[in-house]
Design a protein around this motif. Structure first.
Motif, PDB file in Angstrom:
ATOM      1  N   PRO A 217      -4.649  -1.961  11.626  1.00  0.00           N
ATOM      2  CA  PRO A 217      -4.442  -2.770  10.417  1.00  0.00           C
ATOM      3  C   PRO A 217      -5.751  -3.053   9.683  1.00  0.00           C
ATOM      4  O   PRO A 217      -5.784  -3.099   8.452  1.00  0.00           O
ATOM      5  N   GLU A 221      -6.450  -2.262   5.788  1.00  0.00           N
ATOM      6  CA  GLU A 221      -6.708  -3.437   4.959  1.00  0.00           C
ATOM      7  C   GLU A 221      -8.055  -3.313   4.248  1.00  0.00           C
ATOM      8  O   GLU A 221      -8.182  -3.657   3.061  1.00  0.00           O
ATOM      9  N   ARG A 222      -9.055  -2.819   4.957  1.00  0.00           N
ATOM     10  CA  ARG A 222     -10.380  -2.651   4.359  1.00  0.00           C
ATOM     11  C   ARG A 222     -10.330  -1.639   3.209  1.00  0.00           C
ATOM     12  O   ARG A 222     -10.929  -1.836   2.153  1.00  0.00           O
ATOM     13  N   HIS A 263       1.148  -2.757  -0.250  1.00  0.00           N
ATOM     14  CA  HIS A 263      -0.171  -2.182  -0.545  1.00  0.00           C
ATOM     15  C   HIS A 263      -0.212  -1.613  -1.958  1.00  0.00           C
ATOM     16  O   HIS A 263      -1.166  -1.850  -2.712  1.00  0.00           O
TER      17      HIS A 263
END
Length: 294
Positions: A217, A221-222, A263
């Protein structure tokens, strides 16, 4: 003041073929078009490419426009350029044309071709409503978004988008919806045999990767956070920045199925806060997917 000689010259000009007039109107709307001959199929190869001597497949895989002077290579000939459409090289094709086709993928569209009543009934139960065009045997359901074309994804259902063409049958009715995951899922082939219930689903990793990195994750996420920041901090060339950022995200995170609607929504929100429209975000996302062959 209009002179009589001007009037006489206008009357002397030959009228454009009906199919060409339609094609020019569609091209103005951004739909890449091509003529269809009898049998609702594209015109054959030019002399240079007779019997596909030039090698159609590499040409089509590249996704670029046809380089032949006359309409050639099916969907790859589709164009919005009025100079090409009205050129002498295309004149013979338009005089013989029985219909006009367009390249859905080139306009960031996907056509779900429903061939009979059973297919239409299935779509009404399983797909979100969208713009609908009546065909000779069924209906075309048109969505905003691009994907790879597939035939016979289920009985009486074809998908026409990138690397394909669809016959123009009128503007249709209803409001166009965004391409849903339910349509994309139709293109995913089922395994030949069912896996045991206790087996984990293995997602193919890109070449060179032993493990799908996106299962972390933090890694995903980064990547999304960096993409949001890149769009937010752009001070110029916003259109280009949005498209290139989408391209980077998809190339890094789009192959393993880890991207979610959340996202994608975050990226679209960042772009819209910079002044981009939802329409442009959808087109940029679809074009990036098409560029990568997704």
């Amino acid at each position: 003041m209009t002179h009589r000689t001007d009037i006489a010259r206008d009357h002397a000009r030959p009228a454009l073929p009906t199919q060409l007039r339609t094609a020019l109107q569609l091209a103005e709307l951004g739909l890449p078009v091509l003529p269809l001959r009898e049998g609702k199929v594209p015109f054959g190869n030019c002399r240079t490419c007779k019997h596909s001597a030039c090698g159609d497949r590499p040409h089509m895989k590249a996704g670029g426009p046809c380089e032949c002077p006359a309409p050639c290579h099916g969907w790859a000939a589709a164009t919005t350029d009025p100079d090409i459409l009205t050129s002498p090289a295309w004149a013979r094709a338009w005089r013989q044309a029985q219909a006009v086709a367009y390249h859905p993928g080139g306009a960031a569209l996907t056509v779900v071709d429903l061939d009979h009543a059973d297919a239409i009934a299935w779509a009404r139960e399983n797909l979100p409503a969208t713009k609908t065009v009546t065909t000779t045997r069924g209906e075309h359901w048109i969505y905003l978004g691009t994907m790879t074309s597939h035939n016979a994804v289920r009985p009486g259902v074809d998908i026409k988008s990138a690397w394909s063409y669809a016959r123009w049958l009128g503007p249709g009715t209803g409001k166009m919806a965004l391409l849903p995951d339910a349509v994309r899922a139709l293109a995913v082939k089922e395994p030949a045999t069912a896996a045991p219930a206790t087996s984990a689903v293995v997602v193919p990793a890109p070449p060179g990767d032993a493990v799908c990195r996106h299962r972390s994750p933090a890694y995903l996420e980064r990547g999304i956070a960096m993409a949001e920041q890149r769009i937010t901090e752009a001070s110029e060339a916003i259109h280009r920045t949005v498209y290139r950022t989408f391209l980077v995200v998809l190339s890094a995170h789009g192959w393993c199925g880890c991207l979610t609607d959340n996202h994608i929504g975050r990226l679209f929100t960042a772009a819209q806060e910079k002044g981009e429209s939802l329409r442009h975000c959808e087109v940029a996302w679809s074009n990036a997917r098409m560029k990568l062959g997704m």
